[in-house]
Write a protein that holds these residues in place. Sequence first.
Motif: not given
Length: 184
Positions: A96-105
């Motif tokens: 999901s977009d929220a998990v992808r944001a964590q992965l990007r960080a």
Amino acid sequence: LSSCAHKEIKRVSASEVIDISGRWNDVDAQLTAKAMIADCLNSPWYAEWRSKTGKKPVVIVGRIVNKSHEHINTETIVNELERALINSGQVRFVASDAVRAQLRAERKAMRDWSNPATIKRLRNELGADFMLVGSINSIIDKEGGREVKYYQVDLKLINLETSEIVWIGQKKIKKYIKRSTITW
């Protein structure tokens, strides 16, 4: 009478069906996800995609909106849908977009703190081909001590590149509740 109150708690299997209130529950989420994902993956869009591309489609679950009369934590059905999709082995799945944001960080932090041999590349994410979106609706019919609760879950699978709706699914659940009219 309140001093005579008794409370009993016992552990039960997570797969046991227990319906106390008649409201939406874990079993409803599980049954809905299982039936709808099976229907989705057995519909014509899937075979057409595989024959056209030779690849498994990449899917993401978008918003499932609760439009029902009661509080339903939609994360439970989203998780059930994701589990059914992934475990089918028929699709690839992106977070999901929220998990992808964590992965990007995390990938950005790796650039400063990780061994260079273990750093994961930026801008190398897998893009989704399809997004699954939907809603949960309900209707209540109530008279005296009798009540019928009707839930309808509608899902759509949409091609992200063309915005074409390639599949529409629907799961209906109806519950009859009879309550005693005598209360203490």
